[in-house]
Design a protein around this motif. Structure first.
Motif, PDB file in Angstrom:
ATOM      1  N   GLN A  71       0.838  -1.198   0.000  1.00 52.34           N
ATOM      2  CA  GLN A  71       0.000   0.000   0.000  1.00 52.34           C
ATOM      3  C   GLN A  71       0.877   1.253   0.000  1.00 52.34           C
ATOM      4  O   GLN A  71       1.861   1.344   0.741  1.00 52.34           O
ATOM      5  CB  GLN A  71      -0.908   0.022   1.236  1.00 52.34           C
ATOM      6  N   PHE A  73       1.963   4.971   0.798  1.00 57.32           N
ATOM      7  CA  PHE A  73       1.766   5.918   1.900  1.00 57.32           C
ATOM      8  C   PHE A  73       2.731   7.070   1.698  1.00 57.32           C
ATOM      9  O   PHE A  73       3.917   6.864   1.422  1.00 57.32           O
ATOM     10  CB  PHE A  73       2.033   5.240   3.254  1.00 57.32           C
ATOM     11  N   ASP A 133       0.717  13.550   2.475  1.00 55.72           N
ATOM     12  CA  ASP A 133      -0.702  13.542   2.102  1.00 55.72           C
ATOM     13  C   ASP A 133      -1.578  14.267   3.122  1.00 55.72           C
ATOM     14  O   ASP A 133      -2.600  14.859   2.772  1.00 55.72           O
ATOM     15  CB  ASP A 133      -1.189  12.094   1.947  1.00 55.72           C
ATOM     16  N   GLN A 179      -3.564  -0.287   8.867  1.00 53.79           N
ATOM     17  CA  GLN A 179      -4.298  -0.651   7.654  1.00 53.79           C
ATOM     18  C   GLN A 179      -5.567  -1.400   8.019  1.00 53.79           C
ATOM     19  O   GLN A 179      -5.527  -2.418   8.710  1.00 53.79           O
ATOM     20  CB  GLN A 179      -3.421  -1.535   6.751  1.00 53.79           C
ATOM     21  N   ASP A 234      -7.829   1.863   1.213  1.00 55.61           N
ATOM     22  CA  ASP A 234      -6.548   2.017   0.529  1.00 55.61           C
ATOM     23  C   ASP A 234      -5.513   2.693   1.419  1.00 55.61           C
ATOM     24  O   ASP A 234      -4.341   2.321   1.427  1.00 55.61           O
ATOM     25  CB  ASP A 234      -6.722   2.846  -0.755  1.00 55.61           C
ATOM     26  N   GLN A 235      -5.954   3.723   2.151  1.00 54.74           N
ATOM     27  CA  GLN A 235      -5.039   4.487   2.984  1.00 54.74           C
ATOM     28  C   GLN A 235      -5.178   4.085   4.454  1.00 54.74           C
ATOM     29  O   GLN A 235      -6.287   3.845   4.943  1.00 54.74           O
ATOM     30  CB  GLN A 235      -5.305   5.986   2.841  1.00 54.74           C
TER      31      GLN A 235
END
Length: 835
Positions: free
Chosen positions: A259, A261, A265, A527, A532-533
């Protein structure tokens, strides 16, 4: 002519001493309150303005917003990695320095001591923050690693009368002893500076962080402040507008368990001038307690309201007293005085009153300032001349207040017609509408007073709530000791813990990385299935005695057991690749709080127990996402201020990562328990200073600045009420005097004393009742917004509003009661003898 005006003005004041005393005392209180509050406002608005070069000095800040909860974390801090990235992309930067928070042990002549507000810096900090040097050269003092600069007070504390220049101090950090040579002495930073500093040592970050090199490259690790000096003429907003693109160029993607990261963000960045840091949005990670502009504006408004109330008193009393001066005005006009001359005369009298009041106000201010400065821990000073001198504003205030208080009475008195006043030996006159004006002004005064009483009550109740609200653990009976994680203690930490546990009065010990109001903050990504995040959850380390010592209740499952290897998250430090890979493969058991369980999507605490998720606990090269199994859920605890949201937390069992020791005691003599703990500490770890505080001390310090501001606000609210009472007292006296004959007739017609008292009380109660109708909605709106700045807050019920109404009514009736009784008991013969 002016001499005549002055003579008449002084005689007019002397003729009615009660009127003069009320006016001068009321204005003096209003002016003194206004001066003190405005001095405080100026003090808050001028943080770091006196620092040379402050117009080009900036702090680089980090702003976080959680995408799931919307919670904001606005930090005055920034990652070390931002420094090189900024230098690379913005040629407008002249200099940039990283100042790292640290609490090292310093050794001098074999004696070890803790130093508060110690900073490691990687460059010439004092060419950006240009604090004046007492000794040394600001350009070279921190030019090389191994140099250290002290403040004047710290140099005197450590070296006494000895010259500190060239002397050596040994700094113990990361378990390493390093000698630093004193190369400069600066003046102590003023209290109205956002910088809190005692020592600044030039270090080499690569060497310091050799055991943990991720610190140098991670954009998510904030442990210090980044200061920037821009080239003259640079527009900082032009740089700020480019920072989003800068983030994308410089902050790399990371992959945990496949995933993506990115630490950028959820983060934004900004350059903030050092003069705006104190009142800025970012207050997390601040060196000194900040403030907000809304609070400062509130204090300024309160200052002007109190001054306005004093002016209202003057206007009210002048118009009420006008009936006594009607014949004087008429005779002056008959003798040739024109209206302009009369206006000048009456405004002159008003300015004279204001001048007398200002002299008294200045005396009050000079007496009160030292006390208030000490209480607020601020350097408030009343200077008349030189830079920041107030002689011209003071003179202007006298003229403005005199004119504001006297302009209506001057125009009102000067328009009396001689024929109407002197006709039939008429000795008094009351212009149409002046009674209504006085009622409006009285209503305004009491609306302000009631509003301030409500605000004071709400602030007090919220302050009590902040200190007494259930934090989710047993706050009483705790001692918190810092520094248990120092490397010097590694060989003796377990024996030390056992010896402390044996002390008479000690009933439990526990270690942690969060503690009570320590300021420590750490989180990691977790997670969740179908997302997704990852979501951000707090990540803190504890030992197996922490929950019991703190009194945190277990809601479901179990807590850690040192005899179960699967519970342990301990790994070697510095990082060992094999150990990190093994940890990532086997996973970890964790205990979460109730809020974390809810954020992870579990409907109940019981449902969360036994579930396995993945958390970003190790570097991606060692596996990244580590499976974590929830073995227990504990009650939510508030470790920080009530202004901040409760943390959602995952607890890990890793005693070798902790840095705070909590000791639970049960004794009638807490000081003796602390002394016994200190004795054991000094015997077993003499090279590490003992730094312990009772939980009550910590909570007191946490809310100290806020409590002080609330107390000052309450004090000035009381002053506002006193000013209103003075005006009401004077107005009641003149009203009672003017109605003496009416009251005499009422008594002759059979009215009893209590009927007369009720009549006068009702006359002055009506404005108070109307004032409540005005003050309640305004106070509710203001206090609702203020309470919304707290995560844990009281309900804004009716109690403060009803209490304020009762207090205001009681004050009003109590103020006029003496006059009412005196008039009601007077013999009507004296009132009617001339009829």
């Amino acid at each position: 002519m002016w001499r005549n005006y002055l003579t008449v003005g002084v005689r007019a004041l002397g003729k009615n001493k009660t009127y003069a005393l009320i006016n001068i005392l009321g204005l003096a209180i209003g002016m003194a309150a206004c001066l003190i509050l405005l001095l405080f406002v100026r003090y808050e608005l001028t943080y770091d303005e006196a620092l040379p070069g402050s117009e080009n000095a900036y702090q680089f800040q980090t702003y976080y917003t959680d995408p799931d909860t919307g919670e904001e974390g606005n930090l005055q801090m920034a990652a070390y990695a931002t420094k090189q990235a900024l230098l690379k992309d913005f040629p407008q930067i002249d200099q940039i320095v990283y100042a790292q928070w640290s609490g090292p042990v310093v050794i001098k002549d074999g004696e070890a001591f803790d130093v508060e507000d110690f900073k490691f810096v990687d460059g010439p900090l004092f060419e950006i923050l240009q604090f004046p040097f007492v000794q040394g050269n600001p350009g070279t003092a921190l030019a090389q690693p191994g140099s250290i600069v002290l403040t004047e007070s710290e140099a005197e504390k450590r070296f006494g009368n000895e010259n500190p220049m060239g002397q050596t101090l040994t700094v113990v950090a990361q378990g390493v002893n390093t000698d630093y040579r004193v190369t400069g002495i600066i003046q102590d930073p003023p209290k109205n500076s956002h910088v809190k500093l005692t020592m600044a040592a030039r270090y080499d970050p690569a060497t310091y962080w050799a055991d943990n090199p991720d610190f140098l490259t991670s954009f998510g690790w904030q442990s210090g402040h980044v200061y920037v000096k821009l080239k003259p003429g640079t527009d900082p907003q032009a740089i700020n507008s480019q920072l989003q693109a800068w983030e994308k160029r410089n902050i790399p993607d990371q992959f945990f368990g496949g995933q993506r990261f990115n630490q950028g963000d959820q983060a934004d960045f900004g350059l903030v001038n050092i003069r705006d840091v104190h009142l800025g949005e970012a207050q997390d990670g601040a060196m000194t307690p900040g403030n907000d502009r809304r609070s400062i504006i509130t204090f300024a408004i309160v200052a002007l309201l109190i001054l306005g109330m004093a002016c209202v008193n003057f206007t009210n009393l002048a118009t009420a007293r006008a009936s006594q001066r009607a014949r004087e005005v008429a005779l002056r006009k008959v003798l040739g005085a024109n209206r302009k001359q009369l206006i000048v005369q009456f405004i002159g009298e008003s300015v004279l009153v204001a001048a007398f009041a200002m002299l008294l106000a200045l005396a009050m201010t000079e007496l009160a300032l030292p006390v208030i400065s000490n209480f607020l821990e601020a350097d408030l000073a009343l200077n008349y001349f030189g830079e920041g001198g107030l002689i011209l504003p003071i003179l202007a205030l006298v003229l403005v207040v005199g004119a504001a208080g006297g302009i209506y009475p001057a125009f009102y008195l000067s328009r009396f017609q001689p024929a109407q006043v002197l006709k039939a030996n008429k000795s008094s006159a009351e212009a149409q509408g002046t009674g209504r004006l006085r009622n409006v002004l009285v209503v305004s005064q009491f609306a302000v007073s009631i509003g301030l009483i409500i605000c004071t009550a709400v602030v007090y109740l919220q302050t009590v709530h902040a200190r007494t609200a259930d934090p989710g653990y047993n706050r009483e009976g705790l001692i918190q000791i810092a520094g248990i994680g120092r490397r010097q203690l590694e060989p003796v930490v377990e024996p030390l813990m056992r010896e402390i546990g044996k002390i008479d009065g000690v009933v439990g010990t526990g270690r942690t990385t969060i503690g009570i109001a320590t300021g420590n903050s750490s989180n990691t990504g977790v997670q969740l299935p179908g997302r997704d995040q990852p979501i951000n959850i707090g990540q803190y380390y504890i030992d197996d005695g922490f929950f019991e010592t703190m009194g945190i209740d277990l809601l479901a499952g179990r807590t850690f057991d040192e005899n179960r290897p699967a519970d342990s998250s301990e790994r070697p430090f510095p990082e060992d690749p094999a150990a990190e890979q093994a940890f990532a493969a086997r996973g970890a058991n964790v205990v979460v709080n109730e809020l974390a369980a809810k954020r992870m999507g579990f409907a109940s605490s019981q449902q969360a127990v036994g579930k396995t998720l993945k958390a970003a606990l190790v570097d991606p090269e060692y596996g990244g996402m580590v499976p974590v199994t929830i073995i227990g859920v504990v009650e939510d605890s508030r470790f920080r201020s009530v202004r901040e949201p409760i943390d959602s937390i995952m607890f890990f069992y890793a005693p070798n990562f902790v840095n705070e020791l909590l000791v639970r005691y049960d004794s009638d003599n807490p000081a003796a328990v602390r002394d016994r703990i200190e004795g054991v500490w000094k015997r077993m770890a003499p090279e590490v200073p003992f730094d312990a505080k009772f939980s009550e001390e910590i909570i007191g310090e946490l809310y100290e600045a806020e409590d002080a501001r609330a107390t000052i606000f309450a004090g000035f609210a009381v002053l506002a009420v006193i000013v209103a009472c003075l005006g009401l007292f004077g107005l009641a006296a003149f009203t009672a005097e003017r109605r003496t004959k009416e009251i005499g007739i009422r008594k002759v017609m059979g009215a009893r004393s209590r009927d007369i008292v009720r009549l006068l009380a009702w006359q002055f109660s009506k404005p108070v009742i109307i004032a409540n109708l005005i003050a309640w909605p305004v106070a509710w709106w203001v206090m609702r917004d203020w309470l919304n700045t707290f995560d844990a807050r009281i309900d804004l019920g009716l109690t403060p509003f009803v209490l304020a109404a009762i207090i205001a009514l009681a004050i009003a009736i109590g103020t006029i009661a003496g006059h009412a009784l005196k008039v009601a008991r007077a013999n009507p013969i004296h009132a009617l003898r001339y009829e």
